[in-house]
Write a protein that holds these residues in place. Structure first.
Motif, PDB file in Angstrom:
ATOM      1  N   THR A   6       0.840  -1.197   0.000  1.00 20.39           N
ATOM      2  CA  THR A   6       0.000   0.000   0.000  1.00 20.39           C
ATOM      3  C   THR A   6       0.874   1.245   0.000  1.00 20.39           C
ATOM      4  N   ILE A   7       1.872   1.263   0.867  1.00 26.37           N
ATOM      5  CA  ILE A   7       2.773   2.418   0.942  1.00 26.37           C
ATOM      6  C   ILE A   7       3.534   2.581  -0.363  1.00 26.37           C
ATOM      7  N   ASP A   8       4.013   1.470  -0.909  1.00 28.02           N
ATOM      8  CA  ASP A   8       4.744   1.540  -2.183  1.00 28.02           C
ATOM      9  C   ASP A   8       3.870   2.111  -3.296  1.00 28.02           C
ATOM     10  N   ARG A   9       2.620   1.674  -3.341  1.00 29.53           N
ATOM     11  CA  ARG A   9       1.707   2.155  -4.402  1.00 29.53           C
ATOM     12  C   ARG A   9       1.400   3.637  -4.207  1.00 29.53           C
ATOM     13  N   ILE A  10       1.200   4.058  -2.966  1.00 25.88           N
ATOM     14  CA  ILE A  10       0.965   5.484  -2.688  1.00 25.88           C
ATOM     15  C   ILE A  10       2.160   6.299  -3.178  1.00 25.88           C
ATOM     16  N   ASN A  11       3.346   5.814  -2.898  1.00 30.30           N
ATOM     17  CA  ASN A  11       4.561   6.522  -3.331  1.00 30.30           C
ATOM     18  C   ASN A  11       4.686   6.547  -4.851  1.00 30.30           C
ATOM     19  N   GLU A  12       4.334   5.442  -5.505  1.00 30.24           N
ATOM     20  CA  GLU A  12       4.354   5.411  -6.972  1.00 30.24           C
ATOM     21  C   GLU A  12       3.418   6.463  -7.546  1.00 30.24           C
ATOM     22  N   LEU A  13       2.210   6.506  -7.005  1.00 28.86           N
ATOM     23  CA  LEU A  13       1.222   7.468  -7.497  1.00 28.86           C
ATOM     24  C   LEU A  13       1.665   8.900  -7.219  1.00 28.86           C
ATOM     25  N   ALA A  14       2.291   9.139  -6.070  1.00 25.01           N
ATOM     26  CA  ALA A  14       2.780  10.484  -5.752  1.00 25.01           C
ATOM     27  C   ALA A  14       3.856  10.909  -6.739  1.00 25.01           C
ATOM     28  N   HIS A  15       4.764   9.986  -7.028  1.00 24.45           N
ATOM     29  CA  HIS A  15       5.827  10.299  -7.987  1.00 24.45           C
ATOM     30  C   HIS A  15       5.248  10.574  -9.384  1.00 24.45           C
ATOM     31  N   LYS A  16       4.316   9.709  -9.791  1.00 29.42           N
ATOM     32  CA  LYS A  16       3.709   9.878 -11.114  1.00 29.42           C
ATOM     33  C   LYS A  16       2.950  11.200 -11.194  1.00 29.42           C
ATOM     34  N   ASN A  17       2.264  11.554 -10.105  1.00 31.25           N
ATOM     35  CA  ASN A  17       1.510  12.803 -10.077  1.00 31.25           C
ATOM     36  C   ASN A  17       2.437  14.001 -10.263  1.00 31.25           C
ATOM     37  N   LYS A  18       3.637  13.927  -9.670  1.00 37.82           N
ATOM     38  CA  LYS A  18       4.595  15.038  -9.790  1.00 37.82           C
ATOM     39  C   LYS A  18       5.239  15.109 -11.173  1.00 37.82           C
ATOM     40  N   THR A  19       5.318  13.970 -11.856  1.00 33.52           N
ATOM     41  CA  THR A  19       6.013  13.964 -13.146  1.00 33.52           C
ATOM     42  C   THR A  19       5.062  14.123 -14.329  1.00 33.52           C
TER      43      THR A  19
END
Length: 79
Positions: A6-19
């Motif tokens: 869950t934490i990994d997916r949240i971080n993936e989405l956060a990174h994608k949102n910024k890029t």
């Protein structure tokens, strides 16, 4: 318990949102995962608070137990 996935997916989405940004489906997934994370965090925090004991409220036996545990820890640290 908060799953690492869950934490990994949240971080993936956060990174994608910024890029590159998120799709509507990813925005909904992010909201759901954040809610799941917060619920897990609150449950863990609540459990920790429920296990807190104030020294003033302990019986003599409980205080003696704590003192014995502290001595054991000190002895282990010395070795």
């Amino acid at each position: 318990m908060i799953k690492k996935e869950t934490i990994d997916r949240i971080n993936e989405l956060a990174h994608k949102n910024k890029t590159v940004g998120l799709t509507d489906a990813e925005i909904e997934e992010r909201a759901r995962l954040r809610q799941e994370y917060l619920e897990g965090f609150r449950a863990n925090f609540r459990a920790q608070l429920e296990n807190v004991k104030f020294v003033e409220d302990l019986t003599e036996e409980e205080l003696e137990e704590i003192e014995v545990e502290e001595v054991d820890v000190i002895e282990i640290e010395r070795n």
